[in-house]
Write a protein that holds these residues in place. Structure first.
Motif, mmCIF file in Angstrom:
data_model
loop_
_atom_site.group_PDB
_atom_site.id
_atom_site.type_symbol
_atom_site.label_atom_id
_atom_site.label_comp_id
_atom_site.label_asym_id
_atom_site.label_seq_id
_atom_site.Cartn_x
_atom_site.Cartn_y
_atom_site.Cartn_z
ATOM 1 N N TYR A 146 -16.707 -29.872 -9.638
ATOM 2 C CA TYR A 146 -16.168 -28.405 -9.994
ATOM 3 C C TYR A 146 -16.514 -28.446 -11.409
ATOM 4 O O TYR A 146 -16.739 -29.262 -12.135
ATOM 5 C CB TYR A 146 -14.553 -28.707 -9.532
ATOM 6 N N GLN A 147 -16.393 -26.907 -11.816
ATOM 7 C CA GLN A 147 -16.873 -26.743 -13.093
ATOM 8 C C GLN A 147 -15.629 -26.638 -14.000
ATOM 9 O O GLN A 147 -15.683 -26.740 -15.149
ATOM 10 C CB GLN A 147 -17.496 -25.393 -13.122
ATOM 11 N N THR A 148 -14.422 -26.452 -13.290
ATOM 12 C CA THR A 148 -13.157 -26.426 -14.052
ATOM 13 C C THR A 148 -12.031 -26.928 -13.149
ATOM 14 O O THR A 148 -11.963 -26.787 -12.187
ATOM 15 C CB THR A 148 -12.814 -24.630 -14.560
ATOM 16 N N GLY B 83 -13.268 -22.057 -5.054
ATOM 17 C CA GLY B 83 -14.382 -21.933 -5.686
ATOM 18 C C GLY B 83 -15.042 -22.958 -6.665
ATOM 19 O O GLY B 83 -14.987 -24.182 -6.020
ATOM 20 N N GLU B 84 -15.285 -22.970 -7.662
ATOM 21 C CA GLU B 84 -15.778 -24.015 -8.649
ATOM 22 C C GLU B 84 -14.291 -24.558 -9.451
ATOM 23 O O GLU B 84 -14.606 -25.245 -10.487
ATOM 24 C CB GLU B 84 -16.647 -23.379 -9.575
ATOM 25 N N TYR B 85 -13.266 -23.825 -9.041
ATOM 26 C CA TYR B 85 -12.103 -24.310 -9.818
ATOM 27 C C TYR B 85 -11.183 -25.079 -8.999
ATOM 28 O O TYR B 85 -11.040 -24.985 -7.694
ATOM 29 C CB TYR B 85 -11.131 -23.031 -10.299
ATOM 30 N N LEU B 86 -10.756 -26.322 -9.579
ATOM 31 C CA LEU B 86 -9.981 -27.327 -8.860
ATOM 32 C C LEU B 86 -8.387 -27.552 -9.456
ATOM 33 O O LEU B 86 -8.654 -27.749 -10.653
ATOM 34 C CB LEU B 86 -10.516 -28.510 -8.718
ATOM 35 N N GLY C 275 -19.837 -31.621 -18.617
ATOM 36 C CA GLY C 275 -19.847 -30.185 -18.963
ATOM 37 C C GLY C 275 -18.746 -29.510 -18.129
ATOM 38 O O GLY C 275 -18.628 -28.418 -17.656
ATOM 39 N N ILE C 276 -17.648 -30.367 -17.494
ATOM 40 C CA ILE C 276 -16.418 -29.746 -16.876
ATOM 41 C C ILE C 276 -15.506 -29.531 -17.837
ATOM 42 O O ILE C 276 -15.018 -30.250 -18.584
ATOM 43 C CB ILE C 276 -16.061 -30.802 -15.677
ATOM 44 N N LYS C 277 -14.831 -27.983 -17.640
ATOM 45 C CA LYS C 277 -13.792 -27.918 -18.335
ATOM 46 C C LYS C 277 -12.621 -28.442 -17.716
ATOM 47 O O LYS C 277 -12.537 -28.203 -16.787
ATOM 48 C CB LYS C 277 -13.649 -26.209 -18.535
#
Length: 103
Positions: free
Chosen positions: A40-42, A10-13, A72-74
């Motif tokens: 990605y978000q994370t 998903g949004e996690y790499l 804004g990426i964790k």
């Protein structure tokens, strides 16, 4: 030379690095890896296969983490070998990037 593999959910790499993070890998990281990470978000950077980081690799890592955080990426960094972590600590990388990044 550094090699990497990408595992997405998903949004996690999860980025698994292998080899030496040095001047030879800079171009690969900057031109191929960072643009992929920005989608990605994370992002977790898995250092399990990294045995050596030179000053160029250290600068690249710092710029990469800062750039992703500004977007804004964790970002987290995991499985750092003890020898590499010792160098990170001597150079105060956990303090510079944030202790919470190293898991």
């Amino acid at each position: 030379m550094i090699q990497y593999s990408l595992h997405e959910n998903g949004e996690y790499l999860d980025v698994k690095l292998a080899g030496d993070l040095d001047i030879d890998g800079t171009e690969v990281i900057e031109e191929e890896l960072i643009p992929n990470m920005e989608k990605y978000q994370t992002v977790n950077i898995n250092f399990e296969g990294v045995r050596f980081v030179d000053s160029t690799g250290m600068g690249l890592l710092m710029n990469m983490v800062q750039s992703l955080k500004e977007k804004g990426i964790k970002v987290t960094i995991s499985n750092v070998q003890q020898d590499v972590m010792n160098v990170f600590e001597i150079l105060q990388l956990p303090e510079i990037l944030g202790e919470e990044i190293f898991i």
